[in-house]
Design an enzyme around this catalytic site. Sequence first.
Site, PDB file in Angstrom:
ATOM      1  N   HIS A   1      -5.855   2.768   1.160  1.00  0.00           N
ATOM      2  CA  HIS A   1      -5.075   3.922   1.615  1.00  0.00           C
ATOM      3  C   HIS A   1      -5.726   4.655   2.797  1.00  0.00           C
ATOM      4  O   HIS A   1      -5.080   4.940   3.798  1.00  0.00           O
ATOM      5  CB  HIS A   1      -4.874   4.930   0.479  1.00  0.00           C
ATOM      6  CG  HIS A   1      -4.275   4.348  -0.761  1.00  0.00           C
ATOM      7  ND1 HIS A   1      -3.359   3.326  -0.734  1.00  0.00           N
ATOM      8  CD2 HIS A   1      -4.447   4.639  -2.074  1.00  0.00           C
ATOM      9  CE1 HIS A   1      -2.998   3.023  -1.980  1.00  0.00           C
ATOM     10  NE2 HIS A   1      -3.651   3.806  -2.805  1.00  0.00           N
TER      11      HIS A   1
ATOM     12  N   ASP B   1       0.905  -1.140   0.000  1.00  0.00           N
ATOM     13  CA  ASP B   1       0.000   0.000   0.000  1.00  0.00           C
ATOM     14  C   ASP B   1       0.944   1.189   0.000  1.00  0.00           C
ATOM     15  O   ASP B   1       1.601   1.470   1.013  1.00  0.00           O
ATOM     16  CB  ASP B   1      -0.868  -0.006   1.266  1.00  0.00           C
ATOM     17  CG  ASP B   1      -1.886   1.112   1.228  1.00  0.00           C
ATOM     18  OD1 ASP B   1      -1.473   2.261   0.961  1.00  0.00           O
ATOM     19  OD2 ASP B   1      -3.079   0.855   1.447  1.00  0.00           O
ATOM     20  N   HIS B   2       1.070   1.874  -1.137  1.00  0.00           N
ATOM     21  CA  HIS B   2       2.171   2.847  -1.231  1.00  0.00           C
ATOM     22  C   HIS B   2       1.991   4.008  -0.249  1.00  0.00           C
ATOM     23  O   HIS B   2       2.948   4.706   0.059  1.00  0.00           O
ATOM     24  CB  HIS B   2       2.387   3.316  -2.667  1.00  0.00           C
ATOM     25  CG  HIS B   2       1.428   4.351  -3.156  1.00  0.00           C
ATOM     26  ND1 HIS B   2       0.183   4.048  -3.618  1.00  0.00           N
ATOM     27  CD2 HIS B   2       1.526   5.699  -3.250  1.00  0.00           C
ATOM     28  CE1 HIS B   2      -0.441   5.157  -3.984  1.00  0.00           C
ATOM     29  NE2 HIS B   2       0.356   6.183  -3.759  1.00  0.00           N
TER      30      HIS B   2
HETATM   31  C1  BG6 Z   1      -3.486   4.855  -6.346  1.00  0.00           C
HETATM   32  C2  BG6 Z   1      -4.841   4.929  -6.972  1.00  0.00           C
HETATM   33  O1  BG6 Z   1      -3.403   3.757  -5.483  1.00  0.00           O
HETATM   34  O2  BG6 Z   1      -3.226   6.048  -5.612  1.00  0.00           O
HETATM   35  C3  BG6 Z   1      -4.947   6.138  -7.872  1.00  0.00           C
HETATM   36  O3  BG6 Z   1      -5.086   3.756  -7.726  1.00  0.00           O
HETATM   37  C4  BG6 Z   1      -4.573   7.386  -7.131  1.00  0.00           C
HETATM   38  O4  BG6 Z   1      -6.257   6.271  -8.408  1.00  0.00           O
HETATM   39  C5  BG6 Z   1      -3.238   7.219  -6.419  1.00  0.00           C
HETATM   40  O5  BG6 Z   1      -4.488   8.441  -8.066  1.00  0.00           O
HETATM   41  C6  BG6 Z   1      -2.945   8.403  -5.518  1.00  0.00           C
HETATM   42  O6  BG6 Z   1      -1.661   8.280  -5.005  1.00  0.00           O
HETATM   43  P1  BG6 Z   1      -0.844   9.541  -4.533  1.00  0.00           P
HETATM   44  O7  BG6 Z   1       0.421   8.991  -3.995  1.00  0.00           O
HETATM   45  O8  BG6 Z   1      -0.666  10.429  -5.734  1.00  0.00           O
HETATM   46  O9  BG6 Z   1      -1.708  10.234  -3.494  1.00  0.00           O
END
Ligand code: BG6
Length: 505
Positions: free
Chosen positions: A265, A202-203
């Site tokens: 997230h 989960d980044h």
């Molecule tokens: C991803 C989603 O996991 O996270 C995307 O699939 C989203 O739809 C993105 O745009 C948002 O990531 P960050 O790091 O730009 O907030």
Amino acid sequence: MNYGNSSVEFDVKDQLIGFQEEWFMQDMTFILFGATGDLAQRKLFPALYNLYLDGKLPDTISIIGLGRNYCSNEDFQSKVERALQAYSRRAVQPSGLQDFLFKFRYCAFDATVKESYHHLHEIIENREQELGIPQNRLFYLSVGPSLVDVITSNLNSSGICQTKGWKRLIVEKPFGSDLETARQLNKNLSKTFSEDEIYRIDHYLGKPMVQNLETLVLANPALKSLLDHNQISNVQITASETVGVETRADYYDKAGAIRDMVQNHLLQLVMMTAIYLPEKITSNEIRVKKMEIVDSLRPVLKENAYKHVVRGQYASGEVQGTPLVGYKEEPGVDVSSKTDTYFAARLYIDNPSWSGIPFYIRTGKRMDQKSTRIVIEFKNKMTDSDVLQGITPNLLIFEISPNESISLRVNMKDPSSNRFEPVWINFSTNSESLPEAYELLLFDAMVGNSTFFSHWKEVELSWEWIQPLLEAYQENLLPLHSYPAGSTGPEEANQLFQSNPFKWW
Ligand code: BG6
């Protein structure tokens, strides 16, 4: 009051707590499925390169990229170089570049064909022998969900997973599309990999500010009294984006904000905000604490979902003077789509620390700004005269992206007007010097540290909380509100505050 519903079984906790934590970097093979895809170019190659620059890759590493089309090793290495030029956070340096690129090999691969795995096995073994490295194998699945099962079961039957070293699997989201599919996927994965070998990415858990939350109170005793739960009136978590569905309609129109952002997230951010760790504990104990939090989320019944959740879809609008089409006019989206591009909810954590303190969460595409932040609003026993004098609630804000900062809002009297003005005490970091989420997470997976990866129990409990909402969607029990692109989302989201004098920060 009943705190939690005990579905975090004790054996999971015991397993984790008894587990010895030992992390060290060893030589390995990194096998990347989906090496010609977008994620590899934008995030994974740059992350590996920046780890290389920092001397954080293993002494010897064999990196094997897999993709459907034929490509020579040299062409693949040039592709990697182009990705670094385009996306690396630090400029590409001529010195060491060839050494870095030479670690990469390419293998044309069809995930559905058994022979592909035998060929891959040969390449892996040949490189291991050539480089004299142990059979430590890290598999990264950057592929569509429909390929995950077929790849892992073939990895098993082909013998690639029968290594004399360790094996680990990194898997990207989405992890299932509802509770049942997530359980099925997990069941299938566990035929080949044990829980401690699976690294569910989960980044958001790789974002440095999110990782900081874990040690915040421990490292800053002054914050301990500030974060006294008796003083907190509510917590707000926002992940707003200015982008729309982009070129991902195929996936997004089936997922919507609830699956794309909330189940993973946003609920991870809730867990990380609520763990509150005043003492040093092990990474496994952290994961247990997170499970306990998600387990304590007060369930929302589908019949009542409309009282707790607001969903929306963007209509046409404009951002900074640029006209934008509505979601249903986006390429690839069904013209009658009912997919949510916005989600907001009020939730409660029924444990002794957070009892009675509402958490408001929201996320949306095509909003007025890109910002991921956590706002803690403090109680203010304000009278009407305080309001007249300009006194506003104190706020503690963790800005997670695109910039990182911690700010505290306090009231200061302006001597000229004798009114109070909010002022900010602000600490921000230089985001260019910060490692990217994927750098931190890849490094952790390489050394075997799973603190910032989602444990299956966290994923399952998150789906359990989400499932009644998905049913409410399906049975049309939740209205889909419209909001103009470039706005702060549907007006109806304010109703989540009920009679409280709160507003979205
Ligand atoms: C991803 C989603 O996991 O996270 C995307 O699939 C989203 O739809 C993105 O745009 C948002 O990531 P960050 O790091 O730009 O907030």
